[in-house]
Design an enzyme around this catalytic site. Structure first.
Site, PDB file in Angstrom:
ATOM      1  N   GLU A 185       0.807  -1.227   0.000  1.00  0.00           N
ATOM      2  CA  GLU A 185       0.000   0.000   0.000  1.00  0.00           C
ATOM      3  C   GLU A 185       0.835   1.271   0.000  1.00  0.00           C
ATOM      4  O   GLU A 185       0.487   2.257  -0.633  1.00  0.00           O
ATOM      5  CB  GLU A 185      -0.929   0.008   1.223  1.00  0.00           C
ATOM      6  CG  GLU A 185      -2.034  -1.026   1.171  1.00  0.00           C
ATOM      7  CD  GLU A 185      -2.921  -0.967   2.401  1.00  0.00           C
ATOM      8  OE1 GLU A 185      -3.238   0.136   2.841  1.00  0.00           O
ATOM      9  OE2 GLU A 185      -3.287  -2.037   2.917  1.00  0.00           O
TER      10      GLU A 185
ATOM     11  N   ASP B 185      -1.978  -4.396   3.828  1.00  0.00           N
ATOM     12  CA  ASP B 185      -1.966  -4.506   5.288  1.00  0.00           C
ATOM     13  C   ASP B 185      -2.727  -5.742   5.787  1.00  0.00           C
ATOM     14  O   ASP B 185      -3.724  -6.155   5.179  1.00  0.00           O
ATOM     15  CB  ASP B 185      -2.561  -3.249   5.919  1.00  0.00           C
ATOM     16  CG  ASP B 185      -1.625  -2.054   5.808  1.00  0.00           C
ATOM     17  OD1 ASP B 185      -0.434  -2.266   5.507  1.00  0.00           O
ATOM     18  OD2 ASP B 185      -2.085  -0.921   6.038  1.00  0.00           O
TER      19      ASP B 185
ATOM     20  N   ASP C 280      -5.151  -6.699   7.648  1.00  0.00           N
ATOM     21  CA  ASP C 280      -6.446  -6.551   8.310  1.00  0.00           C
ATOM     22  C   ASP C 280      -7.537  -6.606   7.252  1.00  0.00           C
ATOM     23  O   ASP C 280      -7.255  -6.808   6.065  1.00  0.00           O
ATOM     24  CB  ASP C 280      -6.515  -5.253   9.127  1.00  0.00           C
ATOM     25  CG  ASP C 280      -6.222  -4.013   8.293  1.00  0.00           C
ATOM     26  OD1 ASP C 280      -6.220  -4.107   7.044  1.00  0.00           O
ATOM     27  OD2 ASP C 280      -5.979  -2.942   8.882  1.00  0.00           O
TER      28      ASP C 280
ATOM     29  N   GLU D 148      -9.447  -4.321   5.998  1.00  0.00           N
ATOM     30  CA  GLU D 148      -9.352  -3.268   4.991  1.00  0.00           C
ATOM     31  C   GLU D 148      -8.262  -3.606   3.982  1.00  0.00           C
ATOM     32  O   GLU D 148      -8.434  -3.412   2.777  1.00  0.00           O
ATOM     33  CB  GLU D 148      -9.047  -1.932   5.683  1.00  0.00           C
ATOM     34  CG  GLU D 148      -9.315  -0.729   4.809  1.00  0.00           C
ATOM     35  CD  GLU D 148      -9.295   0.572   5.596  1.00  0.00           C
ATOM     36  OE1 GLU D 148      -9.565   1.611   4.979  1.00  0.00           O
ATOM     37  OE2 GLU D 148      -9.015   0.546   6.804  1.00  0.00           O
TER      38      GLU D 148
ATOM     39  N   TYR E 178       2.527  -4.387  13.072  1.00  0.00           N
ATOM     40  CA  TYR E 178       1.368  -3.652  12.570  1.00  0.00           C
ATOM     41  C   TYR E 178       0.604  -2.999  13.718  1.00  0.00           C
ATOM     42  O   TYR E 178       0.355  -3.621  14.748  1.00  0.00           O
ATOM     43  CB  TYR E 178       0.440  -4.598  11.813  1.00  0.00           C
ATOM     44  CG  TYR E 178      -0.610  -3.891  11.004  1.00  0.00           C
ATOM     45  CD1 TYR E 178      -0.266  -2.909  10.082  1.00  0.00           C
ATOM     46  CD2 TYR E 178      -1.954  -4.212  11.142  1.00  0.00           C
ATOM     47  CE1 TYR E 178      -1.228  -2.262   9.327  1.00  0.00           C
ATOM     48  CE2 TYR E 178      -2.933  -3.584  10.388  1.00  0.00           C
ATOM     49  CZ  TYR E 178      -2.558  -2.608   9.488  1.00  0.00           C
ATOM     50  OH  TYR E 178      -3.519  -1.958   8.737  1.00  0.00           O
TER      51      TYR E 178
ATOM     52  N   ARG F 130      -2.464  -1.586  13.888  1.00  0.00           N
ATOM     53  CA  ARG F 130      -3.924  -1.639  14.024  1.00  0.00           C
ATOM     54  C   ARG F 130      -4.307  -3.041  14.471  1.00  0.00           C
ATOM     55  O   ARG F 130      -4.411  -3.956  13.656  1.00  0.00           O
ATOM     56  CB  ARG F 130      -4.606  -1.266  12.700  1.00  0.00           C
ATOM     57  CG  ARG F 130      -4.414   0.201  12.332  1.00  0.00           C
ATOM     58  CD  ARG F 130      -5.216   0.589  11.100  1.00  0.00           C
ATOM     59  NE  ARG F 130      -5.039   1.993  10.804  1.00  0.00           N
ATOM     60  CZ  ARG F 130      -4.094   2.491   9.991  1.00  0.00           C
ATOM     61  NH1 ARG F 130      -3.238   1.668   9.422  1.00  0.00           N
ATOM     62  NH2 ARG F 130      -3.999   3.783   9.772  1.00  0.00           N
TER      63      ARG F 130
ATOM     64  N   HIS G  10      -3.754 -11.724  15.069  1.00  0.00           N
ATOM     65  CA  HIS G  10      -2.837 -10.590  15.104  1.00  0.00           C
ATOM     66  C   HIS G  10      -2.026 -10.622  16.394  1.00  0.00           C
ATOM     67  O   HIS G  10      -2.422 -11.208  17.389  1.00  0.00           O
ATOM     68  CB  HIS G  10      -3.616  -9.274  15.045  1.00  0.00           C
ATOM     69  CG  HIS G  10      -4.236  -9.021  13.710  1.00  0.00           C
ATOM     70  ND1 HIS G  10      -4.819  -7.818  13.390  1.00  0.00           N
ATOM     71  CD2 HIS G  10      -4.373  -9.795  12.608  1.00  0.00           C
ATOM     72  CE1 HIS G  10      -5.293  -7.871  12.162  1.00  0.00           C
ATOM     73  NE2 HIS G  10      -5.035  -9.070  11.670  1.00  0.00           N
TER      74      HIS G  10
END
Length: 775
Positions: free
Chosen positions: A7, A81, A83, A85, A296, A298, A341
């Protein structure tokens, strides 16, 4: 050629170094495709809530560039990423790369997905050994979230435009957050303070138990009297009698380390310790992640991998010794947390310091300390409480016990790695029961109970998490949206609702209480999680919600306008008919309207009534110049200094320009005559933000507004200044004539590193240049 797509451009550079030419690494620069803005028809509801996406504005050239690389690649890996999203972005990339602009399937090479939670050489190479297909269930859950947010936001915002004011907005998670802030504000307004008295006594030991050394200790009354009479009685008895030690208690307690950081706890701790806003915390953490320093950022999990626990253990033994090591596991408290995660942690624990600037170094240090200390032994604390009272023979003089509390660390344990969590040792002298004490002073302070505090950004994040509103990736954006929309404003660290926020929240609470409640919002988050787990259907979930919601929207369309903020002060009368007035919300803010409207259209602006422009609100502590709040042709503004005005008989404009007014240092007002000029600086002015009530502007607010333009530093290539300022079209940065608008960054908080990043971005075309045809 092998193609790897991530990204972020900075992430791409870091990863390309690790892969040593094996892959061509390119960036999508965030989202590549989305629903068209402000267009509800982008979702085909009858067909089953089918979204119709389009390439995001300004991303067509990136899509074409990636398609060019994809056509030549013998292997394509998507590494967005880790997750939901990120999974959705990978899906959009796959859809766009596999087909041409006309929808023809062109790419025959299989497109695979990898995910890694840290950008290290080991993690990236290990992930590439295990490519997988895109998780369609995660993509579907993210799509449901996007469609749901669009439907709720579009319909709720539409009715607010009609019933409150054009241009306002509402949202599925934004509006419940605003409701929390407004509920707290009502508690504050309804609060009735209660008077009480705090009594303190300075007592001195006699030296018998302290090896001849007399020591002063401050004791506090254990029961705060509620009346002046009782307070005076205790003071009188305290002065008239001798004092002694009633009791001494020593207890050993343990302090256990806290779990490693999640997104929420990182934002809260960075706010309290470093003064970072949630938005700033996430920006700095993003830089640390992309540079390969942390995992990461988030996540709602407190889990640490077995490998990282082993690395921490090795580091603890090396730095502090075996006595400090205690391996622990922490249970994640957040419902439906993504346990796959990890918590936010350093990627290399032997790296105690990391970061390109001071902000990054501070945040990294915070993360390192929290993670390492989580695997360390309990701290042992000795808590001491000494109770004292008078030695009165007369029982009528009986008073409450006075107490003094102390503590000291016996074994620092995990506090060794996180000394900022330690606090101060308060050691009390060694005394025994019945030891005499000498009164040095006893006093009473009248106080009042205080209302509950307004939410700080960190406290709001905690409240959102506890109520299940939003997810880790959304906390910072929720708060930013409320501020950007002018629904809340910051007073220090506190979030205060504006007039607009109050009206919008009141309208939603009265007419749509179900859809902005904690229960509904949390249950909807759970249903979205169920879609991700494959336990719930996409279409049924949206249809079960949208049918009743749309029906309620249509019913409320008949409501009258909701702009009334209550009755105005009785001293204000309608200038046309003399009737009483009410406070209303208009496009330019609050104003007074005749209570007989629409029969009478009399109105008054609050600015003209409330701003006393001739009286300074204070002075600049540096220059001593007075600060005024004034209103002018373009609205309210602050002014530093006094505009020089000479007598009309002055010979020329040039002479008058050189004139400077004499100012009374006590009042800040202009004195008659100009024989002894004392103001040496031309007055400076700055606009007051629209969302700020001019009558509530403080000296600190004024100095903040007057701080613009801010010189952020020099450009490393040219040596010329980079400045941040506000202009006619909003906040911006400028370097050597190159102006860039600030869309998401705060003009008062942006730093040099971030400004350099913005200046590196391709400049968007302005004016009426013909738009290139995009897909």
């Amino acid at each position: 050629m092998k193609l790897l797509i991530v990204e972020s451009p900075s992430k791409a550079k870091t990863i390309e170094k690790y892969l040593e030419g094996e892959y061509k690494v390119r960036a999508s620069v965030g989202h590549i495709r989305d629903l068209p803005k402000s267009n509800k028809t982008a979702i085909d509801i009858p067909a089953g809530f089918v979204p119709h996406y389009e390439i995001s504005k300004g991303k067509a050239h990136i899509v074409e560039e990636l398609r060019g690389y994809a056509e030549k690649a013998k292997e394509i890996i998507l590494a967005t990423d880790p997750d939901r999203e990120g999974e959705a972005i990978s899906w959009h990339l796959k859809e766009l790369l596999e087909h041409t602009a006309k929808g023809e399937k062109k790419i025959k090479v299989p497109i695979k997905r990898v995910a890694f939670h840290e950008i290290t050489k080991e993690a990236v190479q290990e992930a590439l050994k295990n490519p997988r297909d895109i998780d369609e269930k995660l993509v579907r859950a993210q799509e449901a979230r996007r469609v749901l947010d669009r439907l709720v936001g579009y319909d709720l915002s539409g009715i607010i435009w009609k019933k409150v004011r054009y241009g306002l907005s509402a949202g599925r998670v934004q509006s419940p957050a605003l409701r929390l802030i407004m509920e707290r504000e009502r508690e504050i307004r309804a609060f009735i303070p209660i008077t009480y008295f705090v009594l303190e006594a300075d007592l001195e030991t006699d030296g018998k138990s302290t090896k001849g050394k007399k020591e002063k200790v401050t004791f506090t009354c254990g029961e705060n009297p509620s009346t002046q009479k009782e307070s005076d009685r205790i003071l009188k008895a305290g002065k008239a009698n001798d004092w002694h030690v009633v009791d001494v208690k020593e207890t050993e307690a343990k302090r256990t380390p806290k779990a490693p950081f999640t997104t929420s706890t990182l934002q809260q701790t960075a706010s309290s310790r470093l003064g970072f806003s949630p938005k700033r915390t996430m920006q700095v953490a993003q830089r640390l992640y992309e540079a390969g320093h942390i995992t990461y950022m988030r996540t709602d999990s407190t889990t640490l991998s077995a490998q990282s626990v082993a690395q921490i253990s090795k580091q603890v033994e090396k730095m502090y010794g075996k006595d400090y090591l205690e391996v622990r596991t922490f249970k994640t408290k957040v419902k439906n947390a993504q346990e796959a995660h990890e918590a936010i942690r350093p990627t290399h624990f032997d790296k105690i310091n990391a970061g390109m600037n001071e902000e990054q170094k501070k945040l990294y240090s915070l993360i390192w300390s929290r993670t390492v200390s989580s695997q360390m032994a309990d701290a042992k604390i000795l808590r001491t409480k000494i109770t004292a009272n008078i030695s009165a023979k007369d029982k009528s003089e009986k008073i409450p016990d006075f107490g003094a509390n102390g503590s000291r660390v016996l074994f620092d344990g995990w506090l060794k790695a996180d000394p900022d969590a330690r606090g101060e040792d308060v050691e009390l002298p060694k005394v025994s029961a019945n030891d005499p004490l000498n009164l040095l002073d006893i006093r009473s302070n009248e106080k009042q109970t205080e209302p509950p505090a307004r939410y700080s950004e960190a406290a709001l994040v905690k409240a959102l998490e506890e109520r299940g509103i939003g997810r880790p990736s959304t906390y910072a954006s929720i708060i930013s949206t409320l501020e950007d929309r002018g629904y809340v404003e910051k007073e220090g660290r506190a979030l205060k609702p504006t007039d607009t926020g109050e009206v919008v929240s009141g309208f939603l609470e009265e007419n749509f209480p179900t859809y902005i409640s904690d229960t509904f919002t949390a249950e909807m988050e759970s249903e979205l999680d169920d879609i991700a787990n494959g336990d719930r259907e996409y279409e049924k979930t949206l249809r079960d919600f949208y049918g009743p919601f749309q029906k309620e929207i249509k019913e409320k369309d008949k409501l009258a306008k909701a702009t009334n903020l209550g009755d105005a002060d009785e001293k204000y009368k309608c200038p046309k008919c003399g009737s009483s007035m009410v406070i209303k919300l208009g496009r330019g803010g609050k104003f007074l309207s005749c209570s007989r409207y629409p029969d009478c259209d009399g109105a008054l602006t609050l600015e003209g009534l409330e701003i006393k422009s001739d009286e300074p609100i204070g002075s600049d502590p540096t220059t001593g110049l007075p600060i005024f709040v004034k209103t002018g042709r373009f609205g309210p503004y602050v002014q530093l200094g006094i505009m020089a005005k000479g007598p009309k008989k002055r010979a020329s404009k040039k002479t008058v320009k050189k004139m400077e007014a004499k100012v009374n240092e006590e009042t800040g007002k202009i004195e008659a005559g100009f024989s002894e000029p004392v103001v040496t600086a031309k007055p400076r002015m700055a606009s007051i933000p629209k969302e700020k009530n001019p009558t509530e502007v403080t000296v600190q607010d004024a100095l903040l507004y007057l701080s613009l333009p801010r010189v952020l530093g020099q450009h490393p290539d040219t040596g010329k200044d980079i400045s941040a300022n506000k202009g006619r079209f909003g906040p911006y940065i400028v370097h050597d004539g190159d102006f860039r608008s600030l869309k998401k960054d705060d003009v008062f908080e942006i730093e040099l590193d971030r400004a350099l990043e913005i200046l590196k971005e391709p400049k968007k075309a302005r004016g009426f240049a013909k738009k290139k045809k995009e897909e």
